[in-house]
Design an enzyme around this catalytic site. Structure first.
Site, PDB file in Angstrom:
ATOM      1  N   GLU A   1       0.938  -1.429   0.015  1.00  0.00           N
ATOM      2  CA  GLU A   1       0.568   0.357   0.303  1.00  0.00           C
ATOM      3  C   GLU A   1       0.383   1.225  -0.547  1.00  0.00           C
ATOM      4  O   GLU A   1       1.801   1.479   0.239  1.00  0.00           O
ATOM      5  CB  GLU A   1      -0.817   0.247   1.238  1.00  0.00           C
ATOM      6  CG  GLU A   1      -1.726   1.825   1.234  1.00  0.00           C
ATOM      7  CD  GLU A   1      -2.386   1.480   0.501  1.00  0.00           C
ATOM      8  OE1 GLU A   1      -2.490   3.021   0.117  1.00  0.00           O
ATOM      9  OE2 GLU A   1      -3.711   0.799  -0.300  1.00  0.00           O
TER      10      GLU A   1
ATOM     11  N   HIS B   1     -43.694  -6.369  11.093  1.00  0.00           N
ATOM     12  CA  HIS B   1     -45.294  -5.142  11.634  1.00  0.00           C
ATOM     13  C   HIS B   1     -44.724  -4.758  12.706  1.00  0.00           C
ATOM     14  O   HIS B   1     -44.807  -5.170  13.545  1.00  0.00           O
ATOM     15  CB  HIS B   1     -46.231  -5.994  10.545  1.00  0.00           C
ATOM     16  CG  HIS B   1     -47.015  -4.692  11.240  1.00  0.00           C
ATOM     17  ND1 HIS B   1     -46.906  -3.884  10.190  1.00  0.00           N
ATOM     18  CD2 HIS B   1     -48.187  -4.378  12.059  1.00  0.00           C
ATOM     19  CE1 HIS B   1     -48.034  -2.605  10.408  1.00  0.00           C
ATOM     20  NE2 HIS B   1     -48.162  -3.249  11.991  1.00  0.00           N
TER      21      HIS B   1
ATOM     22  N   ASP C   1     -11.650  -1.397  -9.453  1.00  0.00           N
ATOM     23  CA  ASP C   1     -12.053   0.042 -10.111  1.00  0.00           C
ATOM     24  C   ASP C   1     -10.886  -0.213 -11.312  1.00  0.00           C
ATOM     25  O   ASP C   1     -11.398   0.674 -12.095  1.00  0.00           O
ATOM     26  CB  ASP C   1     -11.714   1.420  -9.441  1.00  0.00           C
ATOM     27  CG  ASP C   1     -12.931   1.582  -8.228  1.00  0.00           C
ATOM     28  OD1 ASP C   1     -13.926   0.847  -8.064  1.00  0.00           O
ATOM     29  OD2 ASP C   1     -12.802   2.897  -7.900  1.00  0.00           O
TER      30      ASP C   1
ATOM     31  N   ASN D   1      -0.181   4.947   0.816  1.00  0.00           N
ATOM     32  CA  ASN D   1      -0.410   5.644   1.967  1.00  0.00           C
ATOM     33  C   ASN D   1       0.338   4.746   3.353  1.00  0.00           C
ATOM     34  O   ASN D   1      -0.073   3.577   3.110  1.00  0.00           O
ATOM     35  CB  ASN D   1      -2.235   5.264   1.364  1.00  0.00           C
ATOM     36  CG  ASN D   1      -2.397   6.433  -0.148  1.00  0.00           C
ATOM     37  OD1 ASN D   1      -1.437   7.213  -0.400  1.00  0.00           O
ATOM     38  ND2 ASN D   1      -3.374   6.129  -0.377  1.00  0.00           N
TER      39      ASN D   1
ATOM     40  N   GLY E   1      -6.606   1.011   3.528  1.00  0.00           N
ATOM     41  CA  GLY E   1      -8.051   1.084   2.763  1.00  0.00           C
ATOM     42  C   GLY E   1      -8.842   1.934   2.096  1.00  0.00           C
ATOM     43  O   GLY E   1      -9.704   2.152   1.704  1.00  0.00           O
TER      44      GLY E   1
ATOM     45  N   GLY F   1      -7.619   0.131  -7.947  1.00  0.00           N
ATOM     46  CA  GLY F   1      -8.164   1.311  -7.138  1.00  0.00           C
ATOM     47  C   GLY F   1      -9.260   2.422  -8.644  1.00  0.00           C
ATOM     48  O   GLY F   1      -7.772   2.455  -9.550  1.00  0.00           O
TER      49      GLY F   1
END
Length: 509
Positions: free
Chosen positions: A71, A487, A355, A73, A77, A184
């Site tokens: 990662e 209900h 993505d 960063n 996340g 991403g």
């Protein structure tokens, strides 16, 4: 001296020397670049720790793979947890409470307050605390599942190798059997408009404004545009969204739902300029911004002046400097990585999800792909039905849908029937004094099979999961109509809409 030079270069590369004072006579100076002493061996290396990446890494470890997650960063996340889904939902939730308390809603319920004051700094602090807890939770899950976390910019430097470059310039090499790209997406820039995250902001900057702008212009009335526009409109800003298309809510939304959604937002004070394009933006000497707009088809120009301009025209895959070109992996015309049904690129042991591949840019879609992809690596079946992936807009009321819209069914020539039920006729919505919206069900005329569900109203984002389950297992409208629902609950509206679709008539409307 030549042998000393070789030794010196080797030591520098391994990070044992940063420099030798005054140099060594006859030894040429080499650039400082440090390397880890030993490469890491892995079965699966995941590049990216967003919803797709971190879930894939954990699942891979649970399946017995020696797993590394790289990662770039400092926190895990990805966009979703740090500057996307999670912080935006915190602000949407809290701004909704403020809106209820500041307006007439609380008074109508018998809750009288002498003063309601916004503490924006405290609201931002609550948002940050939620983000911190969840990103820290991923770090804990990595330790619990024995996923090795490497902090650095991951690049594929061979079909079985990933090199992570750290902030200090040092690198960590990972020798790996499989590579999973889960990097991403990033904000799509608007031509001619420079985002400074101060007064001209992307979604990232809009999550951390220091004060409520007097006037906010949003470029784009899709999911992100209406969500973030709603946050600041509730907190007191005058908000106008400029949208190139003729409807709000983005791609995939049912047009009947979209029209009703727009009407409700306008009633709340949100303004829209549809079928309109932005042609430019100019900062003035007083700090305000002149936004130039005109009809999408061309026409008379107009200028809107605002304090903050929010650019929300979508996102694009993040694939730069991954080493794809060197490997011969070409992107498609939209910058996505082509993969087969097992998420393999043209190099079989290099995979991609989320993505960066085709399909909706949704966190839960990436999560599903991540799990299924690594199960495939382990020899399992690989299957995902993108028609069963739900979409949600977290405004108030919420909008959620899964499956086909009426427009899509008409385009595909599929005969269908419609069942609707308004929340105004739902007992729980009545008791909550929150009755805007409806449930709309689309069923196949010949088989009664559920083809699509479209919900505008309170709790839509939770209710749509019942619809997704129905579509995944091929349920009919009658199947849902015959399931006893508790209900009073909002979900009874979902049952009633299926009653209307299957039998032509609901009970309570």
């Amino acid at each position: 001296m030549q042998s000393w030079s070789r030794v010196y270069c080797s030591l520098v590369k391994r990070g044992h020397f940063s420099r030798i004072s005054h140099g060594l006579q006859g030894v040429s100076v080499v650039p400082l670049r440090t390397y880890a002493d030993q490469p890491i061996d892995a079965d699966v290396t995941v590049i990216g720790s967003g919803p797709g990446g971190y879930v894939a890494a954990i699942k891979a470890a649970q399946l017995g793979f020696k797993t590394v997650c790289v990662e770039k960063n400092e926190t895990l996340g990805g966009t979703c947890l740090n500057v996307g889904c999670i912080p935006s939902k915190a602000l949407l939730n809290n701004s909704h409470f403020y809106h209820l308390a500041h307006g007439k809603d609380f008074a109508s319920r018998g809750i009288e307050m002498s003063e309601v004051r916004l503490n924006l700094e405290k609201m931002m602090e609550q948002k940050s605390n939620a983000v911190k807890a969840l990103t820290g939770g991923i770090a804990h899950l990595f330790k619990q599942n024995k996923v090795v976390h490497v902090n650095g910019y991951g690049k594929i430097t061979g079909k079985n190798q990933v090199t992570a470059t750290k902030a200090d310039g040092s690198t960590q090499v990972i020798d790996t059997k499989n590579i999973l790209i889960a990097t991403g997406s990033e904000v799509t820039p608007f031509p001619g408009i420079t985002i400074d995250e101060d007064t001209i902001v992307s979604s990232t900057g809009a999550l951390s404004l220091k004060k409520v702008p007097e006037k906010l212009v949003v470029i784009g009335a899709g999911v992100i545009g209406v969500e973030l526009g709603s946050v600041w409109q509730r907190l007191g800003a005058d908000v106008t969204a400029v949208e190139f298309l003729g409807h709000v809510g983005g791609v995939g939304i049912d047009m009947e739902i979209s029209k009703n959604f727009q009407r409700i937002l306008q009633k709340q004070g949100f303004k829209f300029k549809l079928n309109t394009k932005v042609t430019g933006a100019t900062k003035k000497s007083d700090g305000k911004i002149d936004v130039s707009i005109e009809a999408a088809s061309g026409g008379k120009a107009e200028v809107i002046t605002c304090d903050v301009l929010l650019v929300c025209i979508g996102r694009r895959p993040f694939t730069q400097n991954l080493g794809l070109e060197e490997l011969g992996i070409e992107l498609d015309t939209r910058g996505r990585i082509p993969v087969n049904t097992r998420f393999q690129t043209k190099i079989p042991n290099i995979y991609a999800i989320g993505d960066v591949v085709a399909g909706p840019m949704l966190a839960h879609k990436a999560e599903d792909e991540g799990i299924i992809c690594v199960e495939g690596m382990a020899g399992g079946a690989v299957h995902i039905d993108y028609n069963c992936v739900p979409s949600v807009i977290y405004t108030h009321p919420e909008v959620a849908w899964v499956g086909k819209s009426e427009e899509q069914l008409k385009e595909e020539g599929i005969e269908y029937k419609v069942g609707k039920f308004p929340f105004a006729a739902n007992s729980r919505a009545k008791t909550n004094a929150d009755t805007d919206g409806m449930v709309k069900i689309l069923g196949q005329k010949s088989t009664d099979r559920v083809l699509g569900a479209h919900i505008l109203g309170p709790g839509a984002g939770e209710m749509v999961n019942e619809a997704a389950l129905a579509l995944e297992y091929g349920a009919s409208c009658e199947d849902i109509a015959r399931v006893c629902h508790a209900h009073p609950t909002l979900s009874e509206a979902f049952r009633e809409a299926n009653l209307a679709a299957s039998f032509g008539k609901s009970i309570n409307f």
